[in-house]
Design a protein around this motif. Structure first.
Motif, PDB file in Angstrom:
ATOM      1  N   ILE A 146       0.833  -1.210   0.000  1.00 13.35           N
ATOM      2  CA  ILE A 146       0.000   0.000   0.000  1.00 13.35           C
ATOM      3  C   ILE A 146       0.863   1.255   0.000  1.00 13.35           C
ATOM      4  O   ILE A 146       0.649   2.183  -0.787  1.00 13.35           O
ATOM      5  CB  ILE A 146      -0.962  -0.032   1.192  1.00 13.35           C
ATOM      6  CG1 ILE A 146      -2.057  -1.082   0.953  1.00 13.35           C
ATOM      7  CG2 ILE A 146      -1.588   1.342   1.433  1.00 13.35           C
ATOM      8  CD1 ILE A 146      -2.919  -1.379   2.147  1.00 13.35           C
ATOM      9  N   ILE A 152      -8.325  -3.289   5.826  1.00 15.72           N
ATOM     10  CA  ILE A 152      -7.606  -2.139   6.368  1.00 15.72           C
ATOM     11  C   ILE A 152      -8.612  -1.072   6.763  1.00 15.72           C
ATOM     12  O   ILE A 152      -9.583  -0.809   6.050  1.00 15.72           O
ATOM     13  CB  ILE A 152      -6.585  -1.575   5.364  1.00 15.72           C
ATOM     14  CG1 ILE A 152      -5.795  -0.415   5.988  1.00 15.72           C
ATOM     15  CG2 ILE A 152      -7.253  -1.144   4.059  1.00 15.72           C
ATOM     16  CD1 ILE A 152      -4.609   0.028   5.167  1.00 15.72           C
ATOM     17  N   ARG A 195      -8.032  -5.021   1.866  1.00 17.40           N
ATOM     18  CA  ARG A 195      -6.728  -4.529   1.413  1.00 17.40           C
ATOM     19  C   ARG A 195      -6.560  -4.717  -0.092  1.00 17.40           C
ATOM     20  O   ARG A 195      -5.987  -3.860  -0.758  1.00 17.40           O
ATOM     21  CB  ARG A 195      -5.604  -5.261   2.152  1.00 17.40           C
ATOM     22  CG  ARG A 195      -5.360  -4.743   3.552  1.00 17.40           C
ATOM     23  CD  ARG A 195      -4.226  -5.483   4.239  1.00 17.40           C
ATOM     24  NE  ARG A 195      -3.931  -4.868   5.519  1.00 17.40           N
ATOM     25  CZ  ARG A 195      -2.994  -3.969   5.736  1.00 17.40           C
ATOM     26  NH1 ARG A 195      -2.221  -3.583   4.732  1.00 17.40           N
ATOM     27  NH2 ARG A 195      -2.793  -3.441   6.927  1.00 17.40           N
ATOM     28  N   GLY A 250      -0.932   1.393   8.054  1.00 15.34           N
ATOM     29  CA  GLY A 250      -1.150   1.705   6.648  1.00 15.34           C
ATOM     30  C   GLY A 250      -1.507   3.159   6.422  1.00 15.34           C
ATOM     31  O   GLY A 250      -1.129   3.760   5.410  1.00 15.34           O
TER      32      GLY A 250
END
Length: 392
Positions: A14, A46, A106, A299
């Protein structure tokens, strides 16, 4: 044979893809080198807070992600027996931070970030290592199986066990075990209705959250010795540890197959790096500041890094200046939360639960205060095109 390129991103997760997209919008020609055979992400889902969504707005994909994701916040915090300690509100969170907290797979986010890049930007099965970080008068050098590359800029986005980090700071101790392991599943659970929640036990946590596509994302964490694995399979281990917890935990476990369960020990960078750059190489995401997942910000901070790095791509000391103190503070807060929600002493757990319940009664704003200074972050520029000329 050495070939010259403009910018290289090592790592196609990511953070790496977001950095490549941000640099592309600033006029850089970017090559992404991912050592895995595909861009299939490690992990299940996420959580994206308003800070990361604002960074995704810079990349032109924020609204699309908001449309694809489920809002988080209508639910709360529970005990293993099912008692609610805290009730939370998605609307209250959105009002406080200027936008929602959302959840999506994700893989969906990776697909959307990769779609922002020109064809041929990403090369998979392409392991790479930094052999020379370069300097003011010389390019950085990266070695691959196909030969050596020189680049004006290299971004190390190669994760918690970053080889780019080791190349830049060989004396740094690297990531250390955080003291607990995690399990994650992303599955359909037909016929089960529930309120989104996280549950804190003694040295154990569990979370269950619905996604917009109808699947359920569940995660668990427990204090275990590093490297320990189930004697049979990880679903059986989850049943032993959580099978007696409140609904819908048993239903989620019943719907999961052993192959659906992912398990990973948690590692974090306990000793901050002296900088997030050296020469012409910059680090971002877990390579720079791996943190426990207890704030859901790993993230998110990587996406922030990406747009700030693109903004300072010709002045890497400014990138370090913009990111080091902030991410160190967020990482330390995540460690403190881990000590709280992973407490194992019975008396400490009772005190924790009483304090959290009392805080909740004082009003949702007090409980949300833990994200002040994190979720309200804004990027240094509104879109990626207006500064492209000065970054070239």
């Amino acid at each position: 044979m050495t070939r010259r390129v403009r910018a290289i991103v090592i790592g196609g997760g990511i953070g790496g893809l977001a950095a490549a997209a941000a640099l592309d919008r600033q006029g850089w020609e970017v090559t992404v080198l991912e050592r895995a055979p595909s861009l299939e992400p490690v992990g299940a889902a996420i959580s994206l807070a308003p800070n990361a969504l604002r960074a995704l707005d810079v990349l032109g994909v924020g609204d699309e992600i908001r449309d694809l994701a489920a809002w988080q916040g209508d639910g709360g915090l529970r005990t293993p027996a099912g008692r609610w300690l805290v009730r939370t509100s998605a609307a209250a969170a959105a009002a406080r931070f200027g936008g929602p907290l959302v959840l999506l797979a994700r893989a969906t986010l990776v697909d959307r970030l990769a779609a922002l890049l020109p064809a041929g930007t990403v090369r998979t099965a392409a392991a790479a290592s930094v052999t020379d970080p370069g300097g003011r008068a010389r390019p950085a050098r990266v070695t691959t199986a196909e030969g050596e590359l020189e680049a004006e800029l290299v971004v190390g986005a190669d994760g918690v066990n970053s080889r780019a980090r080791t190349a830049l700071f060989p004396a740094h101790p690297g990531a250390v075990y955080a003291g607990f392991t995690t399990w994650r599943v992303l599955i359909p659970v037909p016929g089960v209705e529930f309120a989104s929640h996280e549950t804190w036990g003694r040295g154990h946590i569990w979370g269950t959250h619905p996604l917009k596509d109808g699947r359920v994302y569940a995660y668990a964490a427990a204090r275990t010795p590093a490297g320990e694995r189930a004697p049979d399979d990880e679903k059986a281990e989850l049943l032993r540890r959580y099978g007696h917890w409140h609904d819908p935990v048993p239903a989620v476990l019943a719907a999961a197959r052993p192959a659906d369960v992912l398990r990973h020990d948690v590692h974090h960078i306990a000793e901050p790096l002296p900088a997030y750059h050296r020469g012409r190489v910059a680090l971002l995401g877990d390579a720079a500041h791996a943190m426990p997942p207890t704030l859901g910000q790993g993230g998110n901070q990587a996406i922030e890094d990406a747009v700030v790095l693109a903004h300072h791509s010709r002045d890497l000391p400014a990138y370090t200046g913009a990111r080091l103190a902030r991410t160190t503070a967020v990482a330390r807060r995540a460690v403190r939360v881990a000590r709280l929600n992973m407490a194992g002493n019975r008396a400490a757990v009772a005190l924790r639960d009483t304090a959290v319940a009392a805080l909740s009664k004082a009003g949702p704003a007090l409980f949300l205060r833990g994200f002040d200074g994190i979720a309200d972050w804004r990027p240094p520029y509104a879109s990626g095109k207006e500064h492209a000329g000065e970054q070239r």
